[in-house]
Enzyme design. Structure first.
Site, PDB file in Angstrom:
ATOM      1  N   ALA A  98       0.851  -1.195   0.000  1.00 44.38           N
ATOM      2  CA  ALA A  98       0.000   0.000   0.000  1.00 44.38           C
ATOM      3  C   ALA A  98       0.891   1.250   0.000  1.00 44.38           C
ATOM      4  O   ALA A  98       1.760   1.380  -0.856  1.00 44.38           O
ATOM      5  CB  ALA A  98      -0.960  -0.041   1.174  1.00 44.38           C
ATOM      6  N   SER A  99       0.733   2.148   0.971  1.00 49.97           N
ATOM      7  CA  SER A  99       1.449   3.425   0.916  1.00 49.97           C
ATOM      8  C   SER A  99       2.954   3.331   1.123  1.00 49.97           C
ATOM      9  O   SER A  99       3.677   4.298   0.866  1.00 49.97           O
ATOM     10  CB  SER A  99       0.856   4.404   1.941  1.00 49.97           C
ATOM     11  OG  SER A  99      -0.368   4.924   1.465  1.00 49.97           O
ATOM     12  N   LEU A 100       3.462   2.194   1.582  1.00 47.22           N
ATOM     13  CA  LEU A 100       4.913   2.043   1.643  1.00 47.22           C
ATOM     14  C   LEU A 100       5.527   1.973   0.250  1.00 47.22           C
ATOM     15  O   LEU A 100       6.746   1.989   0.096  1.00 47.22           O
ATOM     16  CB  LEU A 100       5.306   0.810   2.460  1.00 47.22           C
ATOM     17  CG  LEU A 100       5.695   1.108   3.921  1.00 47.22           C
ATOM     18  CD1 LEU A 100       4.491   1.606   4.703  1.00 47.22           C
ATOM     19  CD2 LEU A 100       6.289  -0.124   4.590  1.00 47.22           C
ATOM     20  N   SER A 101       4.667   1.916  -0.781  1.00 43.30           N
ATOM     21  CA  SER A 101       5.148   2.035  -2.158  1.00 43.30           C
ATOM     22  C   SER A 101       5.694   3.433  -2.437  1.00 43.30           C
ATOM     23  O   SER A 101       6.593   3.601  -3.275  1.00 43.30           O
ATOM     24  CB  SER A 101       4.001   1.754  -3.144  1.00 43.30           C
ATOM     25  OG  SER A 101       3.376   0.524  -2.903  1.00 43.30           O
ATOM     26  N   TYR A 205      -2.488  14.635   1.857  1.00 40.17           N
ATOM     27  CA  TYR A 205      -2.163  13.270   1.436  1.00 40.17           C
ATOM     28  C   TYR A 205      -3.050  12.885   0.265  1.00 40.17           C
ATOM     29  O   TYR A 205      -4.270  13.095   0.297  1.00 40.17           O
ATOM     30  CB  TYR A 205      -2.373  12.327   2.615  1.00 40.17           C
ATOM     31  CG  TYR A 205      -1.748  10.985   2.449  1.00 40.17           C
ATOM     32  CD1 TYR A 205      -0.390  10.856   2.199  1.00 40.17           C
ATOM     33  CD2 TYR A 205      -2.508   9.831   2.560  1.00 40.17           C
ATOM     34  CE1 TYR A 205       0.195   9.611   2.061  1.00 40.17           C
ATOM     35  CE2 TYR A 205      -1.934   8.579   2.436  1.00 40.17           C
ATOM     36  CZ  TYR A 205      -0.580   8.480   2.181  1.00 40.17           C
ATOM     37  OH  TYR A 205      -0.019   7.243   2.041  1.00 40.17           O
TER      38      TYR A 205
END
Length: 417
Positions: A98-101, A205
């Site tokens: 997810a957002s760790l991309s 965000y």
């Protein structure tokens, strides 16, 4: 995530809730870290945190990896990768990021900056001529690569908008569902939706990293997955990191917070995000070649691969980036996140950055950079302490935004019990 502005109280509430969960899910203890904290004590504390979270059925499984000054000082897989099949978690388990991309894709963009293919001050229209989203009064302000990297582009996420918001009307995907559209169509839909604020005036965000992914593809002259492989993952030997999975044998099954225990995610799964909206998540997206490569939410990786990335940047960026470029990624590029109620934190070119440890009541040193994600993963790098901490779970939202990542952090520093 919308910053606070007069006349938009719902947006303010969503912003405070959603942004706060990105950097801390529970208050940190104040005061200095324990100077006599030993490596053995740290290992015991980390074991207790993980064992308790599994025993209390807050998470199903996890892989936690801690590196200190380039050495692995803690590594453990615990719990289940698939509870129903009684499949234990493995250290090489693959997780949906997810957002760790976002930090990885942002690093690819900065690699193109080094090569002279991109400039942070370039307008996005240099690479995406039709990307011209309008303000509510019909103006088309300039959006730059800098705005995309810092999430100051005036964009949003669909789950942060009301049910009848412009993103829903335009059919915009948050990058976590099986959209069945390509990246060009996703960008076209984002451009068709209204901007939520004037670019460059605030932080919110958003899907900015998805648009950045389209810019990378155009500037690199190849699809985003190929560009990311060439610029970042191949040089760092991150062999298990990509947008698609061919063999799901090592893929951790995702679970969702529940009582008396986390529930296996359905497909699709509607996930309430701490009062900030509903995220539509499709775990099977990692097998779907018809859905676009989401730069902001689409990668899959392992804890070891992510540690390679984090350590490479901590050590100066080689062989992917120069030290000066890493500083741009991991140094605050905006004023701060005060509009969202977090004045101790800022945002670099793809990472949340700690500005003031005392104000944040955090044991981490100023300059620490971090990220959390909706699927249950988190990481942080503390350059002053030469620490890289990767805490992956298969449980949303506890693993990413609950007490678990805070407990891991405090165990690393010897805080609390």
């Amino acid at each position: 995530m919308w910053p606070i502005e007069r006349g938009f109280s719902r947006r303010a509430v969503l912003a405070r809730s959603a942004v706060a969960t990105l950097v801390a899910a529970a208050p940190a203890l104040s005061g200095p870290a324990k100077s006599a904290y030993t490596a053995d004590q740290r290992r015991l504390r980390l074991d207790r945190v993980i064992d308790r979270a599994i025993a209390e059925r807050r998470i199903v499984g996890s892989v936690v990896l801690v590196m200190q000054d380039g050495e692995v000082v803690y590594r453990r897989a615990a719990g289940h990768a698939d509870r129903e099949a009684n499949r234990p978690m493995r250290e090489d388990a693959m997780f949906r990021l997810a957002s760790l991309s976002k930090p990885i894709v942002s690093a690819a963009a900065m690699a193109l900056v080094e090569r002279g293919r991109l400039d942070p001050q370039d307008p996005v229209t240099k690479w995406l001529p039709d990307f011209r989203p309008q303000t509510s009064d019909g103006r088309v302000p300039a959006i730059t690569i800098h705005h995309l990297l810092t999430h100051t582009a005036g964009l949003s996420y669909g789950f942060l908008q009301p049910p009848d918001g412009s993103y829903q009307r335009a059919g915009v995907s948050d990058g976590l569902d099986r959209s069945g559209i390509d990246l060009d169509e996703e960008v076209r839909r984002i451009a068709a939706a209204s901007l939520v604020y004037e670019p460059g005036t605030r932080w919110g965000y958003s899907l900015a990293t998805d648009v950045l992914g389209a810019v990378i593809a155009r500037a690199a002259g190849e699809p985003l997955p190929d560009a990311l492989r060439r610029l970042v993952t191949a040089p760092l030997a991150m062999a298990d990191t990509g947008f698609l999975v061919d063999d799901g044998a090592r893929l951790a099954v995702p679970y969702l917070n529940g009582k008396p225990e986390p529930a296996r995610m359905q497909d699709p799964q509607l996930v309430p995000f701490r009062g900030a909206g509903i995220i539509r998540m499709s775990p099977s997206r990692v097998f779907d070649r018809a859905s676009f490569a989401s730069g902001g939410a689409g990668l899959v990786s392992t804890a070891s691969d992510y540690a390679r990335f984090a350590e490479a940047l901590r050590l100066g960026g080689g062989p992917v980036l120069k030290t000066s470029t890493v500083q741009q990624i991991t140094t605050n590029q905006i004023v701060d996140l005060s509009p969202t109620g977090l004045p101790a934190w800022g945002f670099g070119y793809g990472a949340i950055v700690l500005k003031d440890s005392v104000l944040a009541k955090s044991p981490q040193a100023a300059g620490t950079w971090t990220f959390n994600c909706a699927y249950g993963q988190s990481f942080f790098v503390d350059p002053q302490q030469k620490l890289a901490v990767i805490a992956f779970t298969n449980t949303a939202l506890e693993g990413g935004f609950g007490a678990f990542p805070v407990e891991i952090r405090d165990a690393v520093y010897g805080r609390g019990e």
